[in-house]
Scaffold this motif. Structure first.
Motif, mmCIF file in Angstrom:
data_model
loop_
_atom_site.group_PDB
_atom_site.id
_atom_site.type_symbol
_atom_site.label_atom_id
_atom_site.label_comp_id
_atom_site.label_asym_id
_atom_site.label_seq_id
_atom_site.Cartn_x
_atom_site.Cartn_y
_atom_site.Cartn_z
ATOM 1 N N VAL A 109 2.899 7.522 11.052
ATOM 2 C CA VAL A 109 2.411 6.781 9.881
ATOM 3 C C VAL A 109 3.587 6.236 9.064
ATOM 4 O O VAL A 109 3.539 5.123 8.529
ATOM 5 N N ALA A 110 4.680 6.992 9.053
ATOM 6 C CA ALA A 110 5.873 6.502 8.354
ATOM 7 C C ALA A 110 6.459 5.303 9.091
ATOM 8 O O ALA A 110 6.843 4.302 8.474
ATOM 9 N N CYS A 111 6.506 5.399 10.430
ATOM 10 C CA CYS A 111 7.056 4.285 11.210
ATOM 11 C C CYS A 111 6.197 3.040 11.040
ATOM 12 O O CYS A 111 6.709 1.925 10.920
ATOM 13 N N LEU A 112 4.859 3.238 11.025
ATOM 14 C CA LEU A 112 3.950 2.109 10.820
ATOM 15 C C LEU A 112 4.156 1.496 9.444
ATOM 16 O O LEU A 112 4.124 0.272 9.279
ATOM 17 N N SER A 113 4.390 2.352 8.472
ATOM 18 C CA SER A 113 4.614 1.859 7.124
ATOM 19 C C SER A 113 5.887 1.025 7.072
ATOM 20 O O SER A 113 5.937 -0.033 6.449
ATOM 21 N N ARG A 114 6.899 1.524 7.753
ATOM 22 C CA ARG A 114 8.172 0.807 7.810
ATOM 23 C C ARG A 114 7.985 -0.581 8.417
ATOM 24 O O ARG A 114 8.586 -1.557 7.985
ATOM 25 N N LEU A 149 5.808 6.864 1.161
ATOM 26 C CA LEU A 149 5.917 6.040 2.370
ATOM 27 C C LEU A 149 6.007 4.575 1.973
ATOM 28 O O LEU A 149 6.012 3.693 2.818
ATOM 29 N N GLY A 150 6.023 4.326 0.668
ATOM 30 C CA GLY A 150 6.107 2.949 0.205
ATOM 31 C C GLY A 150 4.775 2.233 0.253
ATOM 32 O O GLY A 150 4.722 1.012 0.332
ATOM 33 N N ARG A 151 3.694 3.005 0.224
ATOM 34 C CA ARG A 151 2.357 2.382 0.273
ATOM 35 C C ARG A 151 1.656 2.536 -1.054
ATOM 36 O O ARG A 151 1.836 3.532 -1.756
ATOM 37 N N ARG A 152 0.776 1.563 -1.353
ATOM 38 C CA ARG A 152 -0.011 1.651 -2.577
ATOM 39 C C ARG A 152 -1.293 2.425 -2.282
ATOM 40 O O ARG A 152 -2.128 1.978 -1.508
ATOM 41 N N VAL A 153 -1.438 3.570 -2.917
ATOM 42 C CA VAL A 153 -2.611 4.397 -2.693
ATOM 43 C C VAL A 153 -3.871 3.687 -3.173
ATOM 44 O O VAL A 153 -4.865 3.569 -2.448
ATOM 45 N N ARG A 154 -3.835 3.200 -4.391
ATOM 46 C CA ARG A 154 -5.039 2.595 -4.963
ATOM 47 C C ARG A 154 -5.477 1.341 -4.215
ATOM 48 O O ARG A 154 -6.661 1.088 -4.059
ATOM 49 N N ARG A 155 -4.516 0.565 -3.778
ATOM 50 C CA ARG A 155 -4.846 -0.648 -3.036
ATOM 51 C C ARG A 155 -5.618 -0.292 -1.763
ATOM 52 O O ARG A 155 -6.619 -0.913 -1.424
ATOM 53 N N ASN A 156 -5.143 0.753 -1.066
ATOM 54 C CA ASN A 156 -5.823 1.161 0.161
ATOM 55 C C ASN A 156 -7.184 1.771 -0.124
ATOM 56 O O ASN A 156 -8.124 1.594 0.642
ATOM 57 N N GLN A 157 -7.282 2.489 -1.244
ATOM 58 C CA GLN A 157 -8.585 3.033 -1.626
ATOM 59 C C GLN A 157 -9.567 1.908 -1.911
ATOM 60 O O GLN A 157 -10.741 1.979 -1.548
ATOM 61 N N LEU A 158 -9.073 0.868 -2.552
ATOM 62 C CA LEU A 158 -9.936 -0.277 -2.843
ATOM 63 C C LEU A 158 -10.404 -0.924 -1.539
ATOM 64 O O LEU A 158 -11.570 -1.281 -1.395
ATOM 65 N N ARG A 159 -9.484 -1.045 -0.580
ATOM 66 C CA ARG A 159 -9.846 -1.636 0.708
ATOM 67 C C ARG A 159 -11.028 -0.912 1.332
ATOM 68 O O ARG A 159 -12.003 -1.525 1.732
ATOM 69 N N ILE A 160 -10.935 0.410 1.392
ATOM 70 C CA ILE A 160 -11.989 1.141 2.091
ATOM 71 C C ILE A 160 -13.264 1.159 1.250
ATOM 72 O O ILE A 160 -14.366 1.176 1.797
ATOM 73 N N TYR A 161 -13.112 1.107 -0.051
ATOM 74 C CA TYR A 161 -14.303 1.044 -0.913
ATOM 75 C C TYR A 161 -15.078 -0.250 -0.625
ATOM 76 O O TYR A 161 -16.299 -0.234 -0.493
ATOM 77 N N VAL A 162 -14.344 -1.337 -0.495
ATOM 78 C CA VAL A 162 -14.992 -2.619 -0.203
ATOM 79 C C VAL A 162 -15.615 -2.593 1.192
ATOM 80 O O VAL A 162 -16.768 -3.006 1.382
ATOM 81 N N ILE A 163 -14.880 -2.085 2.165
ATOM 82 C CA ILE A 163 -15.406 -2.051 3.534
ATOM 83 C C ILE A 163 -16.673 -1.202 3.593
ATOM 84 O O ILE A 163 -17.717 -1.623 4.102
#
Lengths: 251, 295, 319
Positions: free
Chosen positions: A102-107, C199-213
């Motif tokens: 998941v980290a690699c995918l994120s990268r 991991l450099g990801r936005r948690v809320r953005r992804n939560q919104l995605r799945i909420y919409v789906i």
């Protein structure tokens, strides 16, 4: 010397208590160095500020020439800052492989993909496997992460950070909770990873064998202040450090 | 809008706010102290209303004694529910979700138990003796019972403030809001404290239900209406915050009173409107302390 | 490990098409066909709900909002413009669910945990109140009757096959989603949201995605359902509808992909057998929910699997 990270008078208080007080230092690109200090000296808080988990009240943090003081964790990570945690942090119900994948995918900016199975992303999968091999976890790739031994979980935490291909990696007590044998292995492993992944490495550690064994520079924090900074030899001889922290037994 | 109309509506809103506050503060107490979200809190309100009905209409008890019986009954039932069921899921992974599911099952069970015992038809209570009429103050006729509720609410707010700030149990309650484990290490019996807090909170719900019974008739299903209103109150005020619940109840009660008198058909939509506005401008609630951590 | 997943997956699909494909052939009455249709649609609804709760850890108590929205698009358009608008209305329902869930999602995803649950509930109840009170537009408490699908879709068997196809495609899409990088990211968010930020990801953005789906599948379920029952009712928006879909998830097992589908089948069959004989239906589902939460938190499918695993490892130890 080419600095990768510069701290300038970084200060942070929690309700009147100064946990970081005017800390300034700069870290050379490609170096490996340690931060030591008694419990409550503000070491982890300092990491939290560098990685954007906390905002400093005053001061500046510069990473690769860019001011990152007010950036969010996500933005700082995207610029190549990796971190492993004191309280091991991973995804317990996923497999060891997926934790790193998941980290690699994120990268690779692939985490938004919805219609292809993760195993079809061969770049990320290969990368994850090579990291598992470097860590010696490849035999356990299909186990769920919560089943791993504590020491292996600490490595997994580091592995997740490596999956992001960071330029600089912060390790918060990488050997805590380990047996002396495990510590020795981990110490050698950290040194190996440092070379293999061309990292700039900064770690917090209580185990003095690890600190004096692999760090090129040691910084001592006490009550939120930078008490001393220097080569392991200088730190060992520094009378202030001895009275404040090291005590007699290290000598 | 002339002044006397305004004052009348304001007092009507204040009555509603008092009842809302009594329910919502119980909800917020369990959440603040025990980190338990009691989705079935409105059902304890309903139990209180039915117990009061039982005591007054069947046992022919004095109204005020009936109110105490109702509060006590709801509290005991609440302690039973906590000690028998809720306690089993403390500390389980993803406790929050399971708390909601378990207390949701309480709503369903209590709804049907109420139906079994009291039937499905609406029940209402006469106002207590001496409070049936209206009081004339400066040319305004104000229902005496509404004034009584407002007065009771005031007394309870003052009492609660004294308890929270001046007594050992109040300090314990505030410490518990910080840390369950820390309390244990202080030698405080945590399970017992949790049960007691749950009992006090559900008793407050039952108390409010009993007090409200002469104003609004009750029927099975009242639990969910009440819980949604109290949730809006704690959303406005900030979850787990006692004074936030007070402010939230006041805002909601007043908005509702004025909406009922101007657009009666759509009045209940205004509750949601207030909630949405709060969410847009201050999602953590008006009174919530800001999280220290930046995420 | 992977092998076993494969078998489970193939097994599900084989059983799915075998059972639901043969129902039109063997069904003794139209009633059985309707029942099977309900299982399909609720099963898909429950699986979509589980993307939120089981996968991402977001307990929404307001998915009935989108279910009702899908149904009312179909009901109102068919009533106003005629049968020909049945299929487009399903599409409009899904589309409007996407837009509305994005809007509401932006508000409710800013808060987490219990707050999220409470707010989704409140928005659902708001929709119910509007539908209930806006009598001259929605028909209020009377709902809308006589919603017929056009042409050959009006035939019950054809409509059943139509639903079967759409549900199968939906489940397949959800399956792909769970195994995809987004699915993995969402599971990670449930287990450790802070680490996902690192991991450099936005948690809320992804939560919104799945909420919409998830919400758009709920709307699809609502639209399909209006053609099965030929009528709709404001209760489709009511909180008990959201509660029922949650119960289906919990019964089947929220940690299981196919679990919620099984849960839907179990609830609908119980409802059919017991519900007809008692007016205390909510007492029964309350007790079922209580039992599941306290004693079988992994759900039927999850608990059976855990039991088998224990049995197997026990046998392995002896041998």
């Amino acid at each position: 010397m080419q600095p990768i990270l510069e701290l300038d008078a970084v200060t942070k208080s929690f309700g009147g208590l100064r946990v970081t007080s005017g800390v300034s230092f700069s870290i050379e690109k490609g170096s490996i160095s340690a931060i030591i200090g008694p419990n409550g000296a503000g070491k982890t808080t300092l990491f939290n500020q560098i990685t954007g988990y906390l905002n400093p009240d005053h001061g500046r943090i510069v990473f690769e020439g860019e001011d990152i003081t007010r950036l969010s964790t996500r933005e700082i990570v995207a610029r190549g800052m990796g971190r492993a945690f004191q309280v091991t942090s991973f995804f317990p119900e996923e497999t060891v492989l997926d934790n790193i994948r998941v980290a690699c995918l994120s990268r690779l900016n692939m985490t938004r993909k919805t219609m292809k199975s993760v195993s079809e992303f061969t770049d990320a999968t290969d990368k994850a496997f090579s990291i598992l091999e470097s860590l010696g976890l490849d035999k356990q790739a299909d186990r769920q992460a919560f089943e791993l031994a504590h020491g292996d979980q600490k490595l997994l935490d580091i592995g997740i950070a490596l999956g992001l291909e960071p330029k600089m990696l912060l390790l918060d007590e990488p050997t805590s909770g380990m047996s002396p044998e495990e510590r020795l292995l981990t110490r050698n492993l950290i040194q190996k990873l440092w070379k293999e992944f061309n990292l700039t490495l900064l770690f917090i550690e209580h185990d003095m064998d690890t600190v004096f064994g692999i760090a090129q520079t040691v910084r001592v924090l006490q009550m939120g202040r930078l008490l001393a900074e220097g080569s392991p030899e200088e730190i060992r001889r520094n009378p202030e450090v001895i009275t404040a922290y090291l005590g007699e037994e290290v000598l | 809008m002339d002044l006397s109309f305004f004052i009348m509506q304001f007092l009507s809103g204040l009555t509603m706010a008092t009842l809302l506050f009594l329910v919502a503060s119980g909800l917020t107490l369990i959440f603040g102290v025990g980190k338990v979200f009691n989705f079935a809190h409105g059902s304890f309100y309903m139990i209180g209303a039915y117990l009061a009905y039982q005591a007054v209409s069947v046992w022919h008890a004095n109204f005020w004694i009936s109110v105490l019986i109702a509060a006590l009954g709801a509290g005991v039932f609440g302690m039973f529910a906590e000690a028998t069921f809720l306690r089993r899921i403390y500390g389980r992974a993803e406790e929050g979700g399971f708390q909601i599911l378990l207390t949701y099952s309480f709503i369903l069970v209590i709804d049907d138990l109420v139906k079994l015992i009291w039937g499905t038809e609406y029940k209402s209570l006469p106002r207590p003796l001496g409070f049936g009429g209206a009081v004339n103050i400066g040319g305004l006729t104000i229902p005496a019972y509404n004034l009584a509720i407002i007065a009771i609410g005031l007394v309870i707010v003052i009492l609660a403030w004294l308890i929270l700030s001046r007594t050992r149990s109040g300090r314990v309650a505030r410490a518990a809001a910080l840390d369950r484990e820390m309390l244990g290490s202080l030698g405080i019996n945590v399970p017992l404290t949790m049960t007691l807090v749950f009992g006090i909170a559900t008793a407050m719900g039952g108390f409010a239900g009993a007090l409200a019974a002469p104003l609004r008739s009750v029927s099975p299903g009242a639990g969910i209406e009440v819980i949604i209103d109290s949730l809006i109150v704690v959303v406005i005020g900030g979850m787990g915050n006692f004074w936030g619940a007070w402010l939230g109840a006041l805002i909601l009660g007043e908005v509702n009173a004025f909406a009922v008198s101007t657009v009666p058909d759509w009045a209940s939509l205004f509750n949601y409107l207030v909630m949405v506005l709060t969410l847009i401008f201050k999602p953590e609630g008006l009174f919530a302390s800001r999280e220290i951590r930046k995420v | 490990m992977k092998h076993r997943h494969r078998i489970k997956e193939v097994g599900f699909w084989a059983l799915f098409f075998l059972v639901f494909g043969l129902i039109p052939v063997f069904a003794k009455s139209e009633y059985h066909l309707v029942l099977a249709n309900h299982i399909l649609i609720w099963g898909m609804f429950a699986m979509a709900f589980n993307m939120l709760f089981g996968v991402t850890g977001m307990l929404s108590f307001g998915q009935a909002l989108y279910y009702g929205l899908g149904a009312y698009w179909v009901g109102l358009m068919v009533k106003t413009f005629g049968e020909a608008w049945f299929l487009p209305a399903i599409g409009f329902g899904v589309l409007s669910a996407v837009l509305l869930s994005m809007l509401i999602g932006l508000l409710v995803i800013r808060v987490s945990g219990v707050y999220f649950t409470v707010l989704t509930l409140a928005f659902g109840q708001l929709a119910w109140q509007i539908t209930f009170k806006w009598y001259h537009f929605t028909g209020g408490d009377d709902g809308i009757q006589g919603i017929m699908a056009p042409g050959i879709l009006g035939n019950h068997i054809v409509y059943y096959c139509f639903t079967l196809l759409l549900v199968a495609v939906s489940i397949w899409i959800l399956r792909r989603l769970v195994n995809s990088p987004l699915g993995l990211t969402l599971r990670c968010i449930r287990q450790n949201p802070d680490r996902v930020r690192f991991l450099g990801r936005r948690v809320r953005r992804n939560q919104l995605r799945i909420y919409v789906i998830s919400s758009s599948f709920a709307a699809l379920a609502g639209g399909l359902m209006s053609g099965v029952n030929n009528s709709i009712h404001p209760d489709m928006f009511y909180w008990t509808t959201s509660g029922e879909v949650i119960l289906m998830g919990v019964i089947g097992g929220i940690g299981q992909f196919f679990g919620p589908f099984i849960g839907a089948a179990v609830i609908i069959i119980i409802q059919d057998v017991v519900g007809a004989r008692t007016e205390y239906w909510s007492l029964i589902i309350g007790l079922v929910m209580m039992t599941m939460v306290l004693l079988l938190p992994r759900g039927l499918v999850g608990e059976i699997q855990a039991f088998m695993a224990r049995f197997k490892s026990g046998a392995g130890n002896r041998g």
